[in-house]
Write an enzyme that holds these catalytic residues in place. Structure first.
Site, PDB file in Angstrom:
ATOM      1  N   LYS A  35       3.058 -70.422  50.737  1.00  0.00           N
ATOM      2  CA  LYS A  35       2.857 -69.254  49.874  1.00  0.00           C
ATOM      3  C   LYS A  35       3.984 -68.233  50.010  1.00  0.00           C
ATOM      4  O   LYS A  35       4.151 -67.382  49.137  1.00  0.00           O
ATOM      5  CB  LYS A  35       1.511 -68.592  50.163  1.00  0.00           C
ATOM      6  CG  LYS A  35       1.388 -67.921  51.512  1.00  0.00           C
ATOM      7  CD  LYS A  35       0.006 -67.318  51.705  1.00  0.00           C
ATOM      8  CE  LYS A  35      -0.132 -66.656  53.074  1.00  0.00           C
ATOM      9  NZ  LYS A  35       0.791 -65.521  53.252  1.00  0.00           N
ATOM     10  N   ASP A  36       4.779 -68.310  51.093  1.00  0.00           N
ATOM     11  CA  ASP A  36       5.893 -67.388  51.285  1.00  0.00           C
ATOM     12  C   ASP A  36       7.168 -67.845  50.592  1.00  0.00           C
ATOM     13  O   ASP A  36       8.134 -67.074  50.503  1.00  0.00           O
ATOM     14  CB  ASP A  36       6.194 -67.214  52.789  1.00  0.00           C
ATOM     15  CG  ASP A  36       5.066 -66.521  53.539  1.00  0.00           C
ATOM     16  OD1 ASP A  36       4.319 -65.748  52.904  1.00  0.00           O
ATOM     17  OD2 ASP A  36       4.941 -66.753  54.755  1.00  0.00           O
TER      18      ASP A  36
ATOM     19  N   ARG B 221      -2.752 -58.933  45.670  1.00  0.00           N
ATOM     20  CA  ARG B 221      -3.680 -59.901  45.071  1.00  0.00           C
ATOM     21  C   ARG B 221      -5.093 -59.696  45.594  1.00  0.00           C
ATOM     22  O   ARG B 221      -6.070 -59.679  44.822  1.00  0.00           O
ATOM     23  CB  ARG B 221      -3.206 -61.323  45.419  1.00  0.00           C
ATOM     24  CG  ARG B 221      -4.231 -62.415  45.095  1.00  0.00           C
ATOM     25  CD  ARG B 221      -3.814 -63.756  45.675  1.00  0.00           C
ATOM     26  NE  ARG B 221      -3.742 -63.743  47.135  1.00  0.00           N
ATOM     27  CZ  ARG B 221      -4.773 -63.942  47.947  1.00  0.00           C
ATOM     28  NH1 ARG B 221      -5.980 -64.161  47.438  1.00  0.00           N
ATOM     29  NH2 ARG B 221      -4.627 -63.929  49.261  1.00  0.00           N
ATOM     30  N   ARG B 222      -5.220 -59.536  46.903  1.00  0.00           N
ATOM     31  CA  ARG B 222      -6.543 -59.314  47.480  1.00  0.00           C
ATOM     32  C   ARG B 222      -7.097 -57.958  47.067  1.00  0.00           C
ATOM     33  O   ARG B 222      -8.288 -57.824  46.780  1.00  0.00           O
ATOM     34  CB  ARG B 222      -6.478 -59.416  49.010  1.00  0.00           C
ATOM     35  CG  ARG B 222      -6.233 -60.833  49.517  1.00  0.00           C
ATOM     36  CD  ARG B 222      -6.009 -60.864  51.010  1.00  0.00           C
ATOM     37  NE  ARG B 222      -5.816 -62.221  51.511  1.00  0.00           N
ATOM     38  CZ  ARG B 222      -5.034 -62.541  52.524  1.00  0.00           C
ATOM     39  NH1 ARG B 222      -4.362 -61.585  53.162  1.00  0.00           N
ATOM     40  NH2 ARG B 222      -4.907 -63.786  52.920  1.00  0.00           N
TER      41      ARG B 222
ATOM     42  N   ARG C 159      -0.200 -53.867  57.603  1.00  0.00           N
ATOM     43  CA  ARG C 159       0.753 -54.918  57.957  1.00  0.00           C
ATOM     44  C   ARG C 159       0.472 -55.324  59.391  1.00  0.00           C
ATOM     45  O   ARG C 159      -0.319 -54.714  60.081  1.00  0.00           O
ATOM     46  CB  ARG C 159       2.201 -54.403  57.864  1.00  0.00           C
ATOM     47  CG  ARG C 159       2.742 -54.171  56.477  1.00  0.00           C
ATOM     48  CD  ARG C 159       3.425 -55.343  55.818  1.00  0.00           C
ATOM     49  NE  ARG C 159       4.057 -56.336  56.647  1.00  0.00           N
ATOM     50  CZ  ARG C 159       5.361 -56.455  56.839  1.00  0.00           C
ATOM     51  NH1 ARG C 159       6.199 -55.582  56.303  1.00  0.00           N
ATOM     52  NH2 ARG C 159       5.843 -57.450  57.548  1.00  0.00           N
TER      53      ARG C 159
ATOM     54  N   ARG D 244      -4.130 -56.812  62.934  1.00  0.00           N
ATOM     55  CA  ARG D 244      -5.050 -56.591  61.805  1.00  0.00           C
ATOM     56  C   ARG D 244      -6.509 -56.586  62.260  1.00  0.00           C
ATOM     57  O   ARG D 244      -7.294 -55.737  61.839  1.00  0.00           O
ATOM     58  CB  ARG D 244      -4.804 -57.652  60.736  1.00  0.00           C
ATOM     59  CG  ARG D 244      -3.414 -57.551  60.126  1.00  0.00           C
ATOM     60  CD  ARG D 244      -3.197 -58.525  58.998  1.00  0.00           C
ATOM     61  NE  ARG D 244      -1.807 -58.502  58.561  1.00  0.00           N
ATOM     62  CZ  ARG D 244      -1.392 -58.675  57.322  1.00  0.00           C
ATOM     63  NH1 ARG D 244      -2.272 -58.882  56.366  1.00  0.00           N
ATOM     64  NH2 ARG D 244      -0.119 -58.638  57.014  1.00  0.00           N
TER      65      ARG D 244
ATOM     66  N   CYS E 144       5.627 -63.137  45.477  1.00  0.00           N
ATOM     67  CA  CYS E 144       4.413 -63.250  46.296  1.00  0.00           C
ATOM     68  C   CYS E 144       3.779 -61.894  46.567  1.00  0.00           C
ATOM     69  O   CYS E 144       2.689 -61.822  47.126  1.00  0.00           O
ATOM     70  CB  CYS E 144       4.718 -63.979  47.601  1.00  0.00           C
ATOM     71  SG  CYS E 144       5.865 -63.124  48.688  1.00  0.00           S
TER      72      CYS E 144
END
Length: 339
Positions: free
Chosen positions: A100-101, A153-154, A175, A181, A266
């Site tokens: 995805k990166d 996106r989230r 981040r 997190r 992305c």
């Protein structure tokens, strides 16, 4: 550094027909715990199929050192550029990325040698007191529920869910690595964070997931849960192709074709998920505004014959769905398109 060692194989199984005493293969990886775990898994498989030792070479990327948000630094390529430079300069033999990166366009000379079988594609909620998203909102007692994520996106999909359920929910940009997190939750600063299930599984931290978010609520990022193995040498690429998983490659090709046609990086609020079942590929796509005020969802189905044209068939489906999304106003929802 301890590195995976391979069992003895017949001479034909050795890359370049060399003995186990030949120079080890150098596998480039980011330094994060997740990247090291992922790369270690791939290294073990590479050692098995090549009969050569594999050494992990840790490389720091711009995305690892920058404290800016992904939206600020552009997102696209910030976690892979340094690895790709090392490949092109001959400092490593292969690199492992979270797919995805990867930018949708690769520099000349790089080969996407393998896309191993995908992990769980879903996003995961890690919340206080073991609660689900609905329970967090239901037990908030008039207090705003604060959910952390670094992904537009989230944010778009969480905020859309909150609007649909009239929930008092705030998405907070964060981040950091997985520990950082999750510490936002354990410290009480946030009620929950959203992370990729695949990453938590690979780190052996699946027990900390309080809810797997259904893809109907939270469609994943294009390529989420999949890994990419890149190299430069065609001979090595031909051997690494044994790690490839055709259904996963077809799915991510469709998802990335959608992303490329949208000209989105992305860090854009774009989601996509393709599933290959039988002789058909289904692709779902979402484009939205980060505040959740507008969320455009579309799906497409197309035949997929497992032959040498499978990737082009998958890419065509991705381009077709992206064109429909653009015709319905997706570009305006994304804002200025990443280029």
């Amino acid at each position: 550094m301890n590195t995976p060692s391979a069992p003895q194989h017949d001479q034909d199984d050795h890359l370049m027909n060399g003995p186990e005493t030949v120079t080890p293969l150098r596998l480039g990886t980011r330094r994060s715990a997740l990247a090291m775990a992922q790369s270690g898994m791939v290294a073990e498989e590479v050692a098995k199929i090549t009969g050569r030792r594999v050494e992990l070479v840790e490389i720091t990327t711009y995305g690892d050192v920058s404290r800016e948000s992904l939206a600020q630094i552009g997102g696209t390529g910030v976690f892979v550029s340094a690895l790709r430079d090392a490949l092109l300069e001959g400092r490593i033999d292969l690199a492992v990325h979270s797919l995805k990166d990867l930018p949708t366009a690769a520099p000349a000379g790089l080969l996407l040698a393998a896309v191993p079988e995908r992990e769980d594609v879903r996003d995961a909620l890690v919340a206080r007191d073991g609660l689900t998203l609905a329970e967090l909102v239901g037990k908030a007692g008039g207090r705003t529920v604060r959910v952390g994520t670094g992904s537009p996106r989230r944010m778009a999909q969480l905020n859309a869910w909150a609007r649909a359920h009239e929930a008092d929910l705030e998405t907070v940009a964060i981040r950091g690595n997985v520990d950082t997190r999750i510490n936002y939750v354990t410290s009480g600063e946030l009620d929950a964070v959203v992370l990729a299930t695949a990453g938590l599984n690979r780190l052996g931290r699946h027990a900390e997931i309080t809810e797997h978010l259904d893809t109907a609520l939270m469609l994943p990022a294009p390529g989420q849960g999949a890994l990419a193995v890149e190299c430069v040498d065609p001979t090595l690429a031909a051997v690494l192709a044994r790690l490839d998983h055709a259904p996963t490659r077809a799915a991510v090709v469709a998802e990335r074709a959608l992303l490329a046609t949208l000209e989105a990086g992305c860090s854009a609020p774009v989601a996509a998920l393709a599933v290959w079942a039988g002789t058909e590929l289904r692709l779902d796509g979402v484009v939205g505004t980060t505040d959740g005020a507008e969320l455009l969802k579309m799906s497409a189905n197309g035949p997929l014959v497992p032959d040498e044209t499978a990737e082009e068939q998958a890419a065509a489906l991705g381009r077709a769905l992206a064109s429909r999304l653009l015709d319905s106003g997706a570009a305006n929802l994304m804002g200025e398109r990443a280029r």
